[in-house]
Motif scaffolding. Structure first.
Motif, PDB file in Angstrom:
ATOM      1  N   THR A  39      51.828  46.253  43.208  1.00 29.96           N
ATOM      2  CA  THR A  39      51.549  47.516  43.916  1.00 29.96           C
ATOM      3  C   THR A  39      51.431  47.274  45.421  1.00 29.96           C
ATOM      4  N   GLY A  68      47.890  37.120  44.004  1.00 28.96           N
ATOM      5  CA  GLY A  68      46.563  36.742  44.467  1.00 28.96           C
ATOM      6  C   GLY A  68      46.718  36.211  45.879  1.00 28.96           C
ATOM      7  N   GLY A  73      48.816  33.984  41.525  1.00 31.65           N
ATOM      8  CA  GLY A  73      49.197  35.196  40.794  1.00 31.65           C
ATOM      9  C   GLY A  73      47.982  35.963  40.297  1.00 31.65           C
ATOM     10  N   TRP A  74      48.246  37.202  39.875  1.00 27.58           N
ATOM     11  CA  TRP A  74      47.206  38.054  39.280  1.00 27.58           C
ATOM     12  C   TRP A  74      47.793  38.641  38.009  1.00 27.58           C
ATOM     13  N   GLU A  75      47.207  38.323  36.850  1.00 25.34           N
ATOM     14  CA  GLU A  75      47.837  38.646  35.560  1.00 25.34           C
ATOM     15  C   GLU A  75      47.022  39.657  34.762  1.00 25.34           C
ATOM     16  N   ALA A  83      45.108  48.400  39.022  1.00 28.25           N
ATOM     17  CA  ALA A  83      45.787  47.766  40.161  1.00 28.25           C
ATOM     18  C   ALA A  83      45.977  48.881  41.182  1.00 28.25           C
ATOM     19  N   GLY A 139      39.615  41.172  42.060  1.00 28.60           N
ATOM     20  CA  GLY A 139      39.889  40.502  43.326  1.00 28.60           C
ATOM     21  C   GLY A 139      40.599  41.454  44.260  1.00 28.60           C
ATOM     22  N   GLY A 156      44.929  45.749  48.360  1.00 30.28           N
ATOM     23  CA  GLY A 156      45.122  45.887  46.905  1.00 30.28           C
ATOM     24  C   GLY A 156      43.938  45.322  46.159  1.00 30.28           C
ATOM     25  N   VAL A 170      42.266  33.040  32.625  1.00 33.39           N
ATOM     26  CA  VAL A 170      41.425  31.861  32.903  1.00 33.39           C
ATOM     27  C   VAL A 170      40.027  32.084  32.319  1.00 33.39           C
TER      28      VAL A 170
HETATM   29  C1  BT5 Z   1      42.654  37.537  44.130  1.00 32.20           C
HETATM   30  O1  BT5 Z   1      43.310  36.391  44.522  1.00 32.20           O
HETATM   31  O2  BT5 Z   1      41.638  37.588  43.482  1.00 32.20           O
HETATM   32  C2  BT5 Z   1      43.341  38.814  44.592  1.00 32.20           C
HETATM   33  C3  BT5 Z   1      43.852  39.627  43.447  1.00 32.20           C
HETATM   34  C4  BT5 Z   1      44.439  40.937  43.946  1.00 32.20           C
HETATM   35  C5  BT5 Z   1      45.149  41.682  42.868  1.00 32.20           C
HETATM   36  C6  BT5 Z   1      45.528  43.076  43.327  1.00 32.20           C
HETATM   37  S1  BT5 Z   1      46.064  44.083  42.013  1.00 32.20           S
HETATM   38  C7  BT5 Z   1      46.665  45.270  43.105  1.00 32.20           C
HETATM   39  C8  BT5 Z   1      47.304  44.518  44.254  1.00 32.20           C
HETATM   40  N1  BT5 Z   1      48.684  44.188  44.028  1.00 32.20           N
HETATM   41  C9  BT5 Z   1      48.884  42.862  44.021  1.00 32.20           C
HETATM   42  O3  BT5 Z   1      50.008  42.292  43.874  1.00 32.20           O
HETATM   43  N2  BT5 Z   1      47.709  42.219  44.191  1.00 32.20           N
HETATM   44  C10 BT5 Z   1      46.619  43.159  44.386  1.00 32.20           C
HETATM   45  P1  BT5 Z   1      42.730  34.927  44.337  1.00 32.20           P
HETATM   46  O4  BT5 Z   1      41.330  34.849  44.884  1.00 32.20           O
HETATM   47  O5  BT5 Z   1      43.772  34.052  44.918  1.00 32.20           O
HETATM   48  O6  BT5 Z   1      42.637  34.732  42.785  1.00 32.20           O
HETATM   49  C11 BT5 Z   1      43.795  34.438  42.000  1.00 32.20           C
HETATM   50  C12 BT5 Z   1      43.339  33.553  40.861  1.00 32.20           C
HETATM   51  O7  BT5 Z   1      42.506  34.305  39.980  1.00 32.20           O
HETATM   52  C13 BT5 Z   1      44.484  33.043  39.988  1.00 32.20           C
HETATM   53  O8  BT5 Z   1      44.990  31.825  40.480  1.00 32.20           O
HETATM   54  C14 BT5 Z   1      43.841  32.876  38.615  1.00 32.20           C
HETATM   55  O9  BT5 Z   1      43.116  31.654  38.554  1.00 32.20           O
HETATM   56  C15 BT5 Z   1      42.788  33.974  38.626  1.00 32.20           C
HETATM   57  N3  BT5 Z   1      43.265  35.186  37.954  1.00 32.20           N
HETATM   58  C16 BT5 Z   1      44.547  35.633  37.754  1.00 32.20           C
HETATM   59  N4  BT5 Z   1      44.529  36.811  37.107  1.00 32.20           N
HETATM   60  C17 BT5 Z   1      43.212  37.120  36.900  1.00 32.20           C
HETATM   61  C18 BT5 Z   1      42.552  38.191  36.276  1.00 32.20           C
HETATM   62  N5  BT5 Z   1      43.199  39.227  35.742  1.00 32.20           N
HETATM   63  N6  BT5 Z   1      41.202  38.155  36.261  1.00 32.20           N
HETATM   64  C19 BT5 Z   1      40.490  37.144  36.823  1.00 32.20           C
HETATM   65  N7  BT5 Z   1      41.067  36.082  37.393  1.00 32.20           N
HETATM   66  C20 BT5 Z   1      42.414  36.071  37.443  1.00 32.20           C
END
Ligand code: BT5
Length: 288
Positions: A39, A68, A73-75, A83, A139, A156, A170
């Motif tokens: 998004t 992320g 990545g964010w899954e 999102a 996040g 986001g 995770v």
């Molecule tokens: C974040 O990065 O926490 C930022 C996430 C932002 C996501 C939103 S969704 C809407 C918008 N569009 C996008 O494309 N992104 C934003 P970071 O601190 O780097 O954390 C990423 C790490 O969190 C990954 O390497 C995983 O270890 C973990 N992770 C991945 N998916 C997760 C989830 N669903 N829940 C919790 N941890 C997760």
């Protein structure tokens, strides 16, 4: 267990209710796709010609390649989570030093929304994690966008709402469903979050993006409001810095520029602007 979750029967977002909520806060356009890569990418693309309205929102039912920070990545599975990307176009006179605060403004809005709507003791783990009970629920990822009508920011936010344990990528992650043991209406949450962002941002813009200025209810500054949500303060943390080194210290304060002020074992203060922060386990076994 949420009876809908395992069967693929998760309800979609209610677009009409969200549009109504956004209109009541004077926000911009809403676009919700069935599926997309990210998004943030979609909103950055829409912002490029310079005509996108301030506080426009991009969301999706299924984000398949969410970003992320730092290339991570964010899954999330379809319809399991939120999102939400929001477009901020600063007005003339908005202090450029206020732009980096927009990601913490959004994270704080999400923390407040979760507290209010679920009763969970959610908090902000510096700089961008939404946490509860020591798990990461969400996040935030901010991106600066250069548009023909000036610099703008896309923020986001991802929030895990309905995932079962096996659907989380995770072991440090959790969803509202797992922590509450019951479902949470995604539309309600999203409407609440958007309203909070609009309110916080309105107050922040009224003081031209100055995070120290008393802007909010009870004369609180944005910095004070963010600090009140920060669970990192007072804790022993390891800050993993971009150069690969690790700084261990006590998180003392949120700096005037949004930095985390850490005091190391020798009593020296460090000004940390970018890092991944890990809370160290305390003697009672908890993290935060
Ligand atoms: C974040 O990065 O926490 C930022 C996430 C932002 C996501 C939103 S969704 C809407 C918008 N569009 C996008 O494309 N992104 C934003 P970071 O601190 O780097 O954390 C990423 C790490 O969190 C990954 O390497 C995983 O270890 C973990 N992770 C991945 N998916 C997760 C989830 N669903 N829940 C919790 N941890 C997760």
């Amino acid at each position: 267990m949420n009876p809908d979750s395992a069967t693929g029967q998760r309800p979609p977002l209610d677009h009409a209710r969200l549009r109504q909520a956004m209109a009541s806060h004077g926000m911009g356009e809403l676009h919700i796709s069935q599926s997309t890569g990210s998004t943030n990418d979609d909103l950055v693309e829409r912002a490029k010609d310079g005509s996108l309205a301030h506080l426009s929102v991009e969301s999706t039912e299924h984000q398949m390649a969410g970003h992320g920070r730092l290339g991570r990545g964010w899954e999330t599975p379809a319809r399991s989570s939120l999102a939400i990307s929001i477009f901020f176009r600063p007005e003339p006179g908005f202090d450029p030093a206020g732009l980096p605060w927009l990601s913490m403004l959004c994270a704080t809005a999400m923390v407040q929304t979760i507290r209010e709507r679920t009763g969970l003791a959610a908090g902000l783990k510096w700089p961008n994690d939404v946490v509860a009970e020591g798990f990461k629920l969400g996040g935030v990822l901010a991106q600066l966008v250069v548009t023909p009508s000036g610099p703008a920011v896309v923020v986001g936010t991802g929030l895990n709402v309905d995932q079962e344990r096996a659907e989380l990528p995770v072991p440090t992650a959790a969803s509202l469903q797992l922590l509450r043991g019951t479902g949470t209406d995604r539309t309600e949450l999203m409407a609440g979050y958007l309203g909070r962002v609009a309110e916080l941002h309105g107050s922040f813009a009224a003081v031209h993006g100055r995070a120290q200025a008393p802007a909010l209810a009870h004369g609180q500054s944005l910095r004070g409001t963010v600090a009140a949500s920060l669970v990192s303060l007072g804790h022993q943390v390891d800050a993993h810095l971009p150069d690969g080194s690790v700084l261990r210290g006590t998180a003392e304060e949120l700096g005037a520029d949004g930095a985390l002020i850490l005091r190391d074992g020798r009593g020296q203060a460090h000004h940390v602007l970018a890092a991944d922060v890990f809370h160290l386990r305390r003697s009672d076994g908890s993290y935060a």
